[in-house]
Scaffold this active site. Structure first.
Site, PDB file in Angstrom:
ATOM      1  N   LYS A 117      41.437  38.391  34.689  1.00 58.56           N
ATOM      2  CA  LYS A 117      42.361  39.153  33.840  1.00 58.56           C
ATOM      3  C   LYS A 117      41.874  39.246  32.396  1.00 58.56           C
ATOM      4  O   LYS A 117      42.134  40.228  31.712  1.00 58.56           O
ATOM      5  CB  LYS A 117      43.773  38.576  33.901  1.00 58.56           C
ATOM      6  CG  LYS A 117      44.411  38.786  35.270  1.00 58.56           C
ATOM      7  CD  LYS A 117      45.924  38.890  35.222  1.00 58.56           C
ATOM      8  CE  LYS A 117      46.411  39.400  36.576  1.00 58.56           C
ATOM      9  NZ  LYS A 117      47.820  39.507  36.754  1.00 58.56           N
ATOM     10  N   LYS A 201      43.068  45.464  44.709  1.00 59.60           N
ATOM     11  CA  LYS A 201      44.441  45.407  45.234  1.00 59.60           C
ATOM     12  C   LYS A 201      45.337  46.398  44.488  1.00 59.60           C
ATOM     13  O   LYS A 201      45.084  46.724  43.317  1.00 59.60           O
ATOM     14  CB  LYS A 201      44.997  43.990  45.179  1.00 59.60           C
ATOM     15  CG  LYS A 201      45.349  43.499  43.817  1.00 59.60           C
ATOM     16  CD  LYS A 201      46.212  42.243  43.893  1.00 59.60           C
ATOM     17  CE  LYS A 201      46.793  41.994  42.516  1.00 59.60           C
ATOM     18  NZ  LYS A 201      47.924  41.147  42.466  1.00 59.60           N
ATOM     19  N   LYS A 204      50.510  46.728  39.689  1.00 63.68           N
ATOM     20  CA  LYS A 204      51.474  47.366  38.785  1.00 63.68           C
ATOM     21  C   LYS A 204      50.794  47.883  37.534  1.00 63.68           C
ATOM     22  O   LYS A 204      51.277  48.804  36.889  1.00 63.68           O
ATOM     23  CB  LYS A 204      52.503  46.329  38.288  1.00 63.68           C
ATOM     24  CG  LYS A 204      53.471  45.823  39.288  1.00 63.68           C
ATOM     25  CD  LYS A 204      54.470  44.917  38.563  1.00 63.68           C
ATOM     26  CE  LYS A 204      54.707  43.636  39.296  1.00 63.68           C
ATOM     27  NZ  LYS A 204      53.936  42.484  38.862  1.00 63.68           N
TER      28      LYS A 204
END
Ligand code: AQP
Length: 338
Positions: A117, A201, A204
């Site tokens: 991230k 994946k 959001k």
């Protein structure tokens, strides 16, 4: 000492929930609440660790209510299962600080999700993103939760929570004070991949809205996104061996199987050798049929934000009734004068 079974899980209000959140988690939560007492939170403090949640107060508040509505619309019963936002239960933050002092830097440096991230420029990542797994350990252990439904990507964080629990129990000589939370592996959970890239994946926070099907998308949006979903030039495979190196085809077949509650081999047999166009129409129809009732219920709930806020307040009160006495014990245990 045995700890009473309790499930804890949460999702980040970093945006509207999507089909991956539903098939990978929510659908199983609904089943789990039939088997064990559960607590489901909307982890708004975690959302602040990411750009999508930070310095966007109106978006964070909107997404918090939307995620709450999605839990309920998917079938979580707020009368039975407390639903609350994490920031309303200050004990999460209090325990996280103590756990920051229990966890070791060496443990944190091994966390792979932070590396993913934070990306290349990790100097610019927030300290919150780095200590995210410590807050997650506090989310679980502040209730002495024993079971945590986790996706593949959160397994390492759950291991850290177990390590923190064990070290606290050992360092403060309180054997068995915190349980060793177990992962709940639900055989039916599906990892849903991006519609634009079968190797990533569904997320959001992906920049492309076409990469995901949001639980708020209407029938036209769903049909359009599935029609535009990336595929390869071959017809649909006739066996699972033919799915090798075809991540996009595999993803669409997995989604179909999960929505239809069918096994994947049956779906492969049903569409073997067909062109994607016909399969995509069938998939879009199935997706709309399954999501439309959830979307409609979310809309109904979101039309009354005061009622959502009431549900969150009531959920937080019930969650605090569990967390406060545990935190009182923790504070005495570490030597805080209370
Ligand atoms: N694509 C997915 N397939 C299956 N399960 C998924 N989950 C998330 N994406 C998929 C599961 O949904 C829950 C939500 O967890 P989260 O809100 O903490 O966020 P996340 O895991 O990081 O998921 P997102 O949607 O990709 O959010 P962002 O973009 O904010 O990071 C978890 O149980 C997760 O396994």
């Amino acid at each position: 000492m045995t700890h009473k079974p309790l499930v804890l899980s949460g999702m980040q209000p970093t945006n509207t929930l999507h089909l991956g959140n539903y098939l990978g988690a929510l659908k199983n939560w609904v089943r789990l609440q039939e088997q064990m007492p559960c607590l489901f939170c909307v982890v708004d403090m975690h959302a602040l660790t990411q750009e999508s949640g930070y310095a966007k107060p109106a978006d964070l508040a909107r997404a918090t209510r939307e995620v709450t509505a999605a839990y309920i619309a998917a079938g979580v019963d707020p009368a039975r299962t407390p639903i609350f936002n994490q920031s309303r239960v200050p004990e999460h933050g209090e325990l996280a600080w103590i756990f920051n002092c229990v966890a070791r830097l060496g443990w944190m440096d091994r966390m792979t999700q932070f590396k993913e991230k934070a990306g290349k420029d990790k100097e610019r990542a927030s300290v919150g993103l780095y200590t995210y797994p410590v807050l997650m350990a506090a989310d679980i252990l502040v209730y002495k939760a024993t079971h945590v439904p986790v996706g593949e990507d959160q397994k390492q964080h759950l291991e850290l929570a177990r390590d923190i629990a064990a070290k606290f129990n050992n360092d403060f000589a309180v054997p068995d004070f915190f349980p060793q939370p177990e992962p709940v592996i639900t055989g039916t959970a599906t990892r849903v991949m991006s519609l634009r890239d079968g190797a990533k994946k569904m997320s959001k926070t992906d920049a492309s809205d076409n990469s995901r099907i949001n639980l708020t998308d209407d029938a036209d949006a769903i049909a359009g996104k599935i029609k535009r979903a990336k595929t390869d030039p071959l017809p649909l495979p006739a066996s699972k061996d033919e799915l090798k190196d075809r991540p996009e085809a595999e993803n669409l077949l997995n989604i179909y199987a999960a929505l239809a509650d069918q096994d994947r081999d049956g779906v492969i047999a049903q569409f073997a050798g067909q062109q994607f166009s016909g399969f995509k129409t069938a998939l879009a129809d199935l997706t709309v049929a399954k999501l439309a009732p959830i979307t409609a219920e979310m809309r109904r709930l979101l039309a009354d934000p005061a009622e959502i806020d009431r549900i969150l307040r009531s959920g937080a009160d019930r969650a605090r009734a569990i967390a406060v006495p545990i935190m009182d014990e923790v504070k005495k245990t570490v030597g805080f004068v209370t």
